[in-house]
Design an enzyme around this catalytic site. Structure first.
Site, short mmCIF file in Angstrom:
data_model
loop_
_atom_site.label_atom_id
_atom_site.label_comp_id
_atom_site.label_asym_id
_atom_site.label_seq_id
_atom_site.Cartn_x
_atom_site.Cartn_y
_atom_site.Cartn_z
N CYS A 71 0.84 -1.21 0.00
CA CYS A 71 0.00 0.00 0.00
C CYS A 71 0.88 1.26 0.00
O CYS A 71 1.44 1.61 -1.03
CB CYS A 71 -0.96 -0.03 1.19
SG CYS A 71 -2.35 1.12 1.04
N HIS A 116 -3.46 -5.29 0.12
CA HIS A 116 -2.96 -5.83 1.39
C HIS A 116 -3.03 -7.36 1.36
O HIS A 116 -4.03 -7.95 1.78
CB HIS A 116 -3.79 -5.30 2.55
CG HIS A 116 -3.56 -3.86 2.86
ND1 HIS A 116 -2.68 -3.43 3.83
CD2 HIS A 116 -4.10 -2.73 2.32
CE1 HIS A 116 -2.68 -2.11 3.88
NE2 HIS A 116 -3.55 -1.65 2.97
N GLU A 160 -1.73 -9.47 3.26
CA GLU A 160 -1.73 -10.08 4.60
C GLU A 160 -3.13 -10.47 5.07
O GLU A 160 -3.28 -11.38 5.90
CB GLU A 160 -1.09 -9.14 5.62
CG GLU A 160 -1.86 -7.87 5.94
CD GLU A 160 -1.54 -6.70 5.03
OE1 GLU A 160 -1.81 -5.55 5.44
OE2 GLU A 160 -1.03 -6.94 3.92
#
Length: 600
Positions: free
Chosen positions: A437, A564, A566
């Protein structure tokens, strides 16, 4: 529908989220389908505008919901895809009731907490519990509900009353209440004290809810006489008093519950013994033991913001979350697994919890332990060299000692210059780099300044007057409202070529769907000149105008992504990009990709 309610008493931060997730794991291992709901009694509509230093990091769902980080635990532990409706807040409930009142749905009646707010809570729970979240048709068998906060909090009273009514309406055989409480050990006498839990259970019973099981958090296993005392004064069978003591990592918690036959007590209460199977936690056991037995570690530099922490954090801190472990600024992976709301020493860790878990998943897949060094980006800057030279020298020493560099997302201009220096260091020294990001945007700014010679290249987020606007505010964004106005949720990224590292790590699909949370983007007008200089944008959105993935030609692993990754990492199914970062740090990426391409 069967309901399992998890409440907390005595103090906050006991790990109700991990407990609720682990209960779900055990029930799922018994062959049942499980869904989850998190109730947050705060007045915010969602977690999107809340500071991570106050309530932990925001977790983003596929549908764009900005929710409490506990939902991230639910998704990871149970391998679910939840919706924003699975996170109930006081703000959402009151907003829905007031909208009905404005429409005249209540036919002129006086709108009150009871029955209108409590009815809205019950209706929300019962409707959301029926939404399938595991990729299968039809509703789940069991809905695990976590009530945030501590029993006795004023703000949670309407939810307690609604849950009391729900337990009565669905019947005792469809409702199981598990109360998580603390059993402190007084250092002076070395005795496990039960009085706080007794008072907590008494408070809960006074509100009309009687726990069927007690989950007792403690540093050491409960003594038999402690269990007997709890059973006697809390009116709960000794077999239903569970002990969740400190363990090496949270993946042991489902095993701890299984070993105490928690599943049998829950299944008996819910009248599910006849359809459930013995819990199959072989994969979970293997994962927990593998983590415990890892010795080799990989050094990861996490360069980001460092706000609100005292200098005491830099010294060795002892904490008890779900592991009685020592941490410092080099080795923090144990704490990344905890849910320590409210502790000043854990602010930084809460802010990067999802990143930490993604790194953990990737490292375990490579038979490595993550040794994460959090570097305050501002400590890398020249100004710090003048004001606090020791911190500056320590930060650069840590960065140079790292095997790979990760620059996570964030907002605001603090530490941006330090992040740019970290990106430049990784680029020039062939150190594996992953920018997420803001980390992607930092890479673009650094490249424009260092390679293109645009000394004032910047993001309009940090400098509205910059003549070289390489990062700009997205046209569809709102400058007047903060909540739910970013580009949120799952969005499609189309690979521009299969011959790039990112595509290969994802097994060469035409596209990937990943979750986003940002307001700024790479300026489409500068793409051409950046690519001519060697910075390749190998992933774009469906319009072809929004940059999603960048790579640097000739670098072993220099990747930036606007999304993102994750948020979709799972135990046993690590994020492709985090896996690539760790493999590259150990010089194993090319061999891995070759084996992968050959189907080995």
């Amino acid at each position: 529908m069967k309901y399992v309610l998890v409440t907390g008493g005595v103090v906050s931060g006991l790990g109700k989220g991990v407990t609720a997730s682990s209960i779900g794991v055990v029930l799922k291992a018994c062959g049942l389908r499980v869904t989850s709901i998190k109730i947050d009694p705060y007045l915010n509509t969602d977690a999107g505008t809340m500071s991570p230093f106050e309530h932990g990091e925001v977790f983003v769902l596929d549908d764009g919901g900005e929710v409490d980080l506990d939902l991230g635990n639910y998704e990871r532990f149970l391998d679910l895809t939840l919706t924003k409706e699975n996170n109930i807040t006081t703000g959402k409930i009151y907003q829905s009731v007031l909208d009905k009142e404005r429409r005249g749905d209540y036919l002129g009646k006086t709108v009150q907490v009871v029955p209108h707010i409590t009815d809205a809570i019950k209706d929300w729970i019962e409707s959301v519990a029926l939404i399938p979240v595991d990729g299968k048709g039809g509703p789940a068998d069991v809905c695990v509900i976590e009530l945030g906060g501590t029993v006795g909090d004023i703000e949670s009273m309407p939810f307690i009353e609604a849950l009391r009514q729900l337990s009565f309406s669905v019947g005792q055989e469809n409702f199981c209440l598990i109360h998580v409480s603390l059993i402190p050990l007084l250092g002076v006498v070395g005795e496990q004290k039960t009085k706080p839990t007794q008072h907590s259970v008494r408070e809960l019973r006074a509100l009309g809810l009687t726990p069927h099981l007690l989950a007792c958090r403690s540093a050491q296993p409960l003594l038999d006489n402690t269990k007997e005392k709890l059973s006697q004064f809390c009116h709960i069978a000794a077999a239903n008093i569970l002990n969740i003591h400190d363990v090496p990592n949270i993946w042991h918690i489902p095993l701890l519950l299984r070993n105490q036959n928690a599943h049998h007590s829950i299944l008996r209460q819910l009248d599910l013994l006849s359809i459930a199977t013995p819990p199959d936690l072989e994969a979970w056991t293997r994962r927990a033991e593998t983590f415990d037995n890892l010795n080799d570690s990989v050094r990861i530099a996490m360069v980001g913001k460092y706000v609100g922490l005292t200098d005491s954090y830099l010294s060795v801190v002892k904490t008890k979350v779900y592991g009685n472990v020592f941490i410092n600024n080099i080795q923090m992976f144990h704490l990344l697994e905890g849910l320590a709301h409210g502790s000043v020493h854990n602010f930084m860790l809460l802010h990067i919890q999802h990143l930490g878990m993604a790194l953990l998943h990737a490292c375990i897949a490579c038979s490595l332990k993550p040794s994460i060094a959090w570097i305050a980006a501002s400590d890398l800057e020249d100004d710090t060299a003048q004001s606090t030279p020791e911190a500056h020298a320590a930060a650069w020493k840590t960065l140079r000692n790292a095997e790979c560099v990760l620059v996570p997302g964030g907002f605001g201009d603090r530490g941006v210059c330090g992040m740019i220096l970290a990106a430049k260091y990784a680029r020039e020294n062939n150190v594996p780099y992953l920018g997420i990001c803001l980390g992607l945007q930092i890479s673009v700014i650094e490249y424009a300044r260092s390679v293109l010679g645009l000394e004032r290249a910047n993001s309009t987020e940090f400098d509205e007057q910059t003549p070289d606007r390489v990062i700009i505010f997205m046209p569809e964004g709102s400058r007047t409202h903060m909540g739910s106005t970013m580009r949120l949720g799952s969005r499609r990224t189309l690979f521009q070529t299969p011959d790039c590292v990112t595509s290969k790590l994802y097994c060469n699909p035409q596209y990937v769907d990943e979750r986003h949370r940002h307001r700024y983007e790479v300026n489409p007008d500068v793409i051409g000149v950046l690519e001519e200089a060697g910075l390749k944008f190998v992933g774009k959105d469906e319009t072809g105008k929004r940059m999603e993935v960048l790579e640097l030609t000739g670098h072993p692993f220099y990747v930036g992504v606007q999304f993102h990754p994750e948020f979709k990492s799972r135990p046993g199914k690590p994020s492709a990009l985090f896996l690539g970062l760790i493999l590259s740090a150990r010089g194993q990426l090319e061999a891995y990709l070759t084996r992968h391409q050959n189907g080995i």
